[in-house]
Motif scaffolding. Structure first.
Motif, PDB file in Angstrom:
ATOM      1  N   ARG A   1      29.828  94.178  16.698  1.00 35.97           N
ATOM      2  CA  ARG A   1      30.630  93.213  15.962  1.00 35.97           C
ATOM      3  C   ARG A   1      30.716  91.905  16.718  1.00 35.97           C
ATOM      4  O   ARG A   1      30.647  90.830  16.132  1.00 35.97           O
ATOM      5  N   LYS A   2      30.862  92.003  18.006  1.00 31.10           N
ATOM      6  CA  LYS A   2      31.038  90.803  18.818  1.00 31.10           C
ATOM      7  C   LYS A   2      29.847  89.846  18.663  1.00 31.10           C
ATOM      8  O   LYS A   2      30.015  88.667  18.330  1.00 31.10           O
ATOM      9  N   LYS A   3      28.657  90.383  18.867  1.00 29.28           N
ATOM     10  CA  LYS A   3      27.462  89.547  18.760  1.00 29.28           C
ATOM     11  C   LYS A   3      27.309  89.000  17.337  1.00 29.28           C
ATOM     12  O   LYS A   3      26.960  87.847  17.130  1.00 29.28           O
ATOM     13  N   LEU A   4      27.609  89.857  16.373  1.00 30.22           N
ATOM     14  CA  LEU A   4      27.421  89.484  14.976  1.00 30.22           C
ATOM     15  C   LEU A   4      28.368  88.353  14.572  1.00 30.22           C
ATOM     16  O   LEU A   4      27.958  87.368  13.951  1.00 30.22           O
ATOM     17  N   VAL A   5      29.629  88.498  14.947  1.00 33.74           N
ATOM     18  CA  VAL A   5      30.623  87.484  14.620  1.00 33.74           C
ATOM     19  C   VAL A   5      30.263  86.157  15.277  1.00 33.74           C
ATOM     20  O   VAL A   5      30.368  85.093  14.660  1.00 33.74           O
ATOM     21  N   ALA A   6      29.788  86.236  16.502  1.00 36.35           N
ATOM     22  CA  ALA A   6      29.402  85.013  17.215  1.00 36.35           C
ATOM     23  C   ALA A   6      28.224  84.333  16.526  1.00 36.35           C
ATOM     24  O   ALA A   6      28.238  83.131  16.282  1.00 36.35           O
ATOM     25  N   LEU A   7      27.237  85.131  16.183  1.00 38.97           N
ATOM     26  CA  LEU A   7      26.061  84.572  15.517  1.00 38.97           C
ATOM     27  C   LEU A   7      26.434  83.923  14.193  1.00 38.97           C
ATOM     28  O   LEU A   7      25.957  82.842  13.853  1.00 38.97           O
ATOM     29  N   ALA A   8      27.301  84.584  13.448  1.00 39.13           N
ATOM     30  CA  ALA A   8      27.646  84.103  12.108  1.00 39.13           C
ATOM     31  C   ALA A   8      28.688  82.992  12.140  1.00 39.13           C
ATOM     32  O   ALA A   8      28.804  82.213  11.205  1.00 39.13           O
TER      33      ALA A   8
END
Lengths: 238, 238
Positions: free
Chosen positions: A221-228
């Motif tokens: 989730r962390k990486k995904l939220v940052a990317l998005a």
DNA sequence: CGAGCATTTGACACGTTTCAATCTCTGTGG
DNA sequence: CCACAGAGATTGAAACGTGTCAAATGCTCG
């Protein structure tokens, strides 16, 4: 068809739940029943006149608009609780409403809803807020198409879906069911199927999300939220 | 500031004009005055809490949303008569509202508006319909960003502006005033300034539209409408 | 008259599309 | 229960539209 009334549903709706007994009682006269549609069926077609308002009871719907050249853009995938006005004024539909999965819809003639609204304002407020939320969602889809690249916009949309579904307990942990096809995802994101495929592949390889076999699973989730650049505030219902 | 009341304005609004004397009389108590903003000033900032609803009386406003990386997308350019809720629920703004030209706005606290709405339903209907129209406009902007190429989306947006302005007599013949900068146009269309510049050049060269010195002039409506696939139906107010 | 912003232009890079072929499912009829 | 059909997913190579970078020019306002 089944015999659940709109009233029952309104009370189950996050916005409608805030109504007191006194406020909700008058809706009883709106004895609208749910109507079922098979997956892939068209419910209301772009260009035709249809003065119904829909509220999704269950399943995945699809609101899309076609261009002359055959391209199409999916405006949104209405989910449980979403209100679909097709239009707020009488006249030809601006977009086509169809069913992605089997879908159950509450349907009310626009005029009847407007009258109910005159008799009892909280219902009107509920409608206004539902449309306003649609606005927020559309805004974010516009951000996606206008200013985010393929990776980031795909990530953003998958997070949006998770958030919208979990408001109804339809996403558990890091996983949710998602009947969308890569073709449909492409038409939502304004990309081609091929590129969506590659993008999903990359998202999977970098351990962010997996989109497979009708399920989406958030891996980091962390990486995904940052990317998005995802901030769920815009989805708040109340 | 000036002393024109919201009531006067509502009656001047295409939607509000349909109210009978009886229906509109009760709004007199909403003695909201217009507030003026200088060009380029920020009226309400993304992320801050601001519970006002705005209605544009005159001038060009700008509703935009910024990304972390500094990119921004202009969601819409609200024009005379447009209602801007910033949000329909209390909480931080999702986007920034600013003035492109000098702008005059009617401002009402969201709560006061909601109360007025409880007392007098036609006002609520007006709001609902205004937001619904915003929805149509957003939808079309999403079509632009998602599925139309630079030429076609630029053409489409310039035609949209003309149509929206002429509802108030702000476009005459084939010409209208437009204070937008090419940079702003780029942020509306989801393109870069450079590419907008080239696109406008091509549109000019092929005798479709000219965008210059604060004025837009439609040279060949026929060619332009065809290129854009423009159908003004979605802008209908009633 | 100069400063700063808006526009214009060129060369090149890059993300996404296009086209085409192959592979993998899943549901259906034999 | 297998074989097949058709849709969806995957992959590669090349083309194309739009972005990036950089510099020059033209405006407008103090």
């Amino acid at each position: 068809m089944n015999d659940q009334t709109l009233l029952q549903f309104i009370k189950a709706h996050p916005i409608g739940a805030s109504l007191t007994r006194d406020e909700s009682e008058p809706y009883a006269f709106l004895k609208i029943v749910a109507k079922d549609y098979k997956a892939h069926s068209v419910i209301s077609r772009q260009g035709e006149v249809d003065n119904r308002i829909f509220i999704v009871q269950s399943g995945w719907a699809c609101l899309q608009r076609g261009l002359q050249n055959g391209d199409r853009q999916i405006i949104d995938t209405p989910l449980r609780g979403d209100v679909i006005g097709v239009r707020a004024v009488d006249g030809p539909n601006i977009s086509t409403l169809s069913a992605i999965s089997d879908v159950s819809m509450f349907e009310v003639p626009r005029r009847a809803f407007a009258s109910a609204t005159l008799l009892h304002r909280p219902l009107g407020n509920m409608l206004t807020r539902a449309i306003a939320r649609q606005n927020s969602i559309l805004t974010e889809h516009l951000m996606n198409a206008g200013r985010r690249n393929a990776m980031s916009r795909t990530a953003h949309f998958l997070l949006e879906l998770e958030e919208r579904l979990s408001a109804y307990g339809l996403a558990s942990g890091n996983r949710y069911e998602c009947p969308l096809t890569q073709q449909e995802l492409a038409d939502i994101l304004g990309l081609t199927t091929v590129h969506v495929n590659r993008t999903l592949g990359e998202l999977r390889k970098s351990d962010m999300v997996s989109f497979k076999a009708g399920f989406v699973e958030v891996l980091s989730r962390k990486k995904l939220v940052a990317l998005a650049g995802f901030d769920k505030e815009y989805l708040r219902l109340m």
